[in-house]
Design a protein around this motif. Structure first.
Motif, PDB file in Angstrom:
ATOM      1  N   UNK A 120       1.197  -1.208   0.002  1.00 47.64           N
ATOM      2  CA  UNK A 120      -0.009  -0.004  -0.123  1.00 47.64           C
ATOM      3  C   UNK A 120       0.882   1.241  -0.065  1.00 47.64           C
ATOM      4  N   UNK A 121       2.204   1.289   0.382  1.00 47.51           N
ATOM      5  CA  UNK A 121       2.930   2.260   0.290  1.00 47.51           C
ATOM      6  C   UNK A 121       3.871   2.090  -0.906  1.00 47.51           C
ATOM      7  N   UNK A 122       4.729   1.140  -1.125  1.00 48.56           N
ATOM      8  CA  UNK A 122       5.959   0.986  -1.947  1.00 48.56           C
ATOM      9  C   UNK A 122       5.343   0.619  -3.372  1.00 48.56           C
ATOM     10  N   UNK A 123       4.432  -0.446  -3.413  1.00 49.38           N
ATOM     11  CA  UNK A 123       4.110  -0.760  -4.760  1.00 49.38           C
ATOM     12  C   UNK A 123       3.452   0.101  -5.391  1.00 49.38           C
ATOM     13  N   UNK A 124       2.197   0.677  -4.693  1.00 50.25           N
ATOM     14  CA  UNK A 124       1.019   1.595  -5.029  1.00 50.25           C
ATOM     15  C   UNK A 124       2.001   2.941  -5.364  1.00 50.25           C
ATOM     16  N   UNK A 125       2.896   3.186  -4.538  1.00 47.17           N
ATOM     17  CA  UNK A 125       3.586   4.381  -5.055  1.00 47.17           C
ATOM     18  C   UNK A 125       4.515   4.266  -6.375  1.00 47.17           C
ATOM     19  N   UNK A 126       5.144   3.146  -6.380  1.00 50.47           N
ATOM     20  CA  UNK A 126       5.781   3.026  -7.706  1.00 50.47           C
ATOM     21  C   UNK A 126       5.084   3.082  -9.014  1.00 50.47           C
ATOM     22  N   UNK A 127       3.759   2.168  -8.769  1.00 48.75           N
ATOM     23  CA  UNK A 127       2.918   2.185 -10.081  1.00 48.75           C
ATOM     24  C   UNK A 127       2.232   3.457 -10.367  1.00 48.75           C
ATOM     25  N   UNK A 128       1.954   4.297  -9.117  1.00 46.66           N
ATOM     26  CA  UNK A 128       1.383   5.674  -9.565  1.00 46.66           C
ATOM     27  C   UNK A 128       2.350   6.360 -10.353  1.00 46.66           C
ATOM     28  N   UNK A 149      -1.294  -6.489   8.427  1.00 49.50           N
ATOM     29  CA  UNK A 149      -1.024  -5.916   7.259  1.00 49.50           C
ATOM     30  C   UNK A 149      -0.497  -6.922   6.083  1.00 49.50           C
ATOM     31  N   UNK A 150       0.113  -7.724   6.499  1.00 48.12           N
ATOM     32  CA  UNK A 150       0.902  -8.514   5.652  1.00 48.12           C
ATOM     33  C   UNK A 150      -0.038  -9.500   5.062  1.00 48.12           C
ATOM     34  N   UNK A 151      -0.954  -9.886   6.112  1.00 52.00           N
ATOM     35  CA  UNK A 151      -2.014 -10.815   5.442  1.00 52.00           C
ATOM     36  C   UNK A 151      -2.970 -10.132   4.615  1.00 52.00           C
ATOM     37  N   UNK A 152      -3.323  -8.893   4.862  1.00 52.22           N
ATOM     38  CA  UNK A 152      -4.157  -8.085   3.670  1.00 52.22           C
ATOM     39  C   UNK A 152      -3.785  -7.864   2.497  1.00 52.22           C
ATOM     40  N   UNK A 154      -1.623 -10.318   1.102  1.00 52.09           N
ATOM     41  CA  UNK A 154      -1.345 -11.422   0.406  1.00 52.09           C
ATOM     42  C   UNK A 154      -2.020 -11.762  -1.075  1.00 52.09           C
ATOM     43  N   UNK A 155      -3.200 -11.411  -1.096  1.00 57.90           N
ATOM     44  CA  UNK A 155      -3.731 -11.396  -2.305  1.00 57.90           C
ATOM     45  C   UNK A 155      -3.195 -10.690  -3.597  1.00 57.90           C
ATOM     46  N   UNK A 156      -2.622  -9.643  -3.205  1.00 63.84           N
ATOM     47  CA  UNK A 156      -1.987  -8.650  -4.069  1.00 63.84           C
ATOM     48  C   UNK A 156      -0.507  -9.351  -4.324  1.00 63.84           C
ATOM     49  N   UNK A 157       0.165  -9.777  -3.256  1.00 62.13           N
ATOM     50  CA  UNK A 157       1.329 -10.537  -3.531  1.00 62.13           C
ATOM     51  C   UNK A 157       1.290 -11.679  -4.470  1.00 62.13           C
ATOM     52  N   UNK A 158       0.105 -12.182  -4.310  1.00 58.63           N
ATOM     53  CA  UNK A 158      -0.027 -13.689  -5.028  1.00 58.63           C
ATOM     54  C   UNK A 158      -0.131 -13.548  -6.577  1.00 58.63           C
ATOM     55  N   UNK A 159      -0.433 -12.139  -6.989  1.00 58.85           N
ATOM     56  CA  UNK A 159      -0.639 -12.139  -8.332  1.00 58.85           C
ATOM     57  C   UNK A 159       0.565 -11.905  -9.274  1.00 58.85           C
ATOM     58  N   UNK A 160       1.470 -11.920  -8.460  1.00 60.59           N
ATOM     59  CA  UNK A 160       2.973 -12.014  -9.114  1.00 60.59           C
ATOM     60  C   UNK A 160       3.901 -13.183  -8.841  1.00 60.59           C
ATOM     61  N   UNK A 161       4.306 -13.928  -9.454  1.00 60.16           N
ATOM     62  CA  UNK A 161       5.034 -15.205  -9.180  1.00 60.16           C
ATOM     63  C   UNK A 161       6.272 -14.677  -8.616  1.00 60.16           C
ATOM     64  N   UNK A 162       6.498 -15.499  -7.328  1.00 59.11           N
ATOM     65  CA  UNK A 162       7.724 -14.959  -6.782  1.00 59.11           C
ATOM     66  C   UNK A 162       9.026 -15.725  -7.606  1.00 59.11           C
ATOM     67  N   UNK A 163      10.181 -14.973  -7.790  1.00 56.84           N
ATOM     68  CA  UNK A 163      11.358 -15.299  -8.429  1.00 56.84           C
ATOM     69  C   UNK A 163      12.431 -15.804  -7.304  1.00 56.84           C
ATOM     70  N   UNK A 164      12.991 -16.825  -7.738  1.00 57.32           N
ATOM     71  CA  UNK A 164      14.220 -17.239  -6.804  1.00 57.32           C
ATOM     72  C   UNK A 164      15.241 -16.267  -6.751  1.00 57.32           C
ATOM     73  N   UNK A 165      15.787 -16.150  -8.008  1.00 59.01           N
ATOM     74  CA  UNK A 165      16.768 -15.230  -8.004  1.00 59.01           C
ATOM     75  C   UNK A 165      17.047 -14.701  -9.355  1.00 59.01           C
ATOM     76  N   UNK A 166      16.910 -13.326  -9.542  1.00 59.76           N
ATOM     77  CA  UNK A 166      17.168 -12.726 -10.647  1.00 59.76           C
ATOM     78  C   UNK A 166      18.533 -12.153 -11.167  1.00 59.76           C
TER      79      UNK A 166
END
Ligand SMILES: [Mg+2]
Length: 166
Positions: A120-128, A149-152, A154-166
């Motif tokens: 709600x701060x970092x991702x939203x701010x970056x996207x905006x 806050x972390x539980x709230x 989770x749905x947004x986090x799960x929209x993006x596949x977690x990468x192991x190492x990029x």
């Protein structure tokens, strides 16, 4: 810019981002959240691993810049210890601090990404702001408010596949 809560890239820790991956995406500037992204709230100094990662990034031409919402002197102290410029009281998801960091570093938004641990701060701010959004896992969840806050998030986090190492 899109009002989106979905991160574009998802990894476990900042260390999972390599200079090669950032180069492949045209990213030359990483804007970094401080608390629970670079160091836990209880951590005062940059870890040795974080200093090595900083050196690797710099050697590869990727600039770093801290954009923190903290209202204390913590960001100033951490910035001095780590040798990376900062803006505090950034009020993310407001965009002003992101734009100010781009201005200070002389980079267009297309070459920047913001890395943080909160949707709600970092991702939203970056996207905006129109910079790439990268979410990491919080370094510590030792407070009931952080856990809720972390539980709230989770749905947004799960929209993006977690990468192991990029
Ligand atoms: Mg944070």
């Amino acid at each position: 810019m899109p009002l989106s809560l979905v991160p574009q890239i998802r990894v476990n820790r900042v260390f999972d981002l390599s200079p090669d991956f950032l180069h492949s995406r045209g990213i030359t500037l990483l804007l970094l959240d401080l608390d629970n992204t670079l160091a836990p709230y209880s951590g005062k100094d940059p870890s040795p691993g974080l200093c090595r990662w900083r050196d690797d990034m710099r050697a590869a031409g990727v600039e770093l810049f801290i954009v923190s919402n903290t209202k204390t002197s913590r960001a100033a102290r951490f910035s001095k210890e780590w040798g990376v410029p900062y803006i505090d009281k950034a009020q993310k998801p407001h965009r002003w601090a992101i734009y100010e960091a781009l201005r200070q570093m002389g980079r267009p938004r297309g070459e920047a990404a913001l890395v943080g641990d909160q949707i709600f701060t970092d991702v939203l701010g970056a996207n905006l702001a129109g910079v790439r959004s990268i979410i990491v896992e919080p370094l510590e969840l030792n407070n009931i408010l952080y856990i809720l806050r972390y539980i709230a998030e989770i749905p947004m986090r799960l929209c993006t596949r977690k990468e192991k190492r990029l």
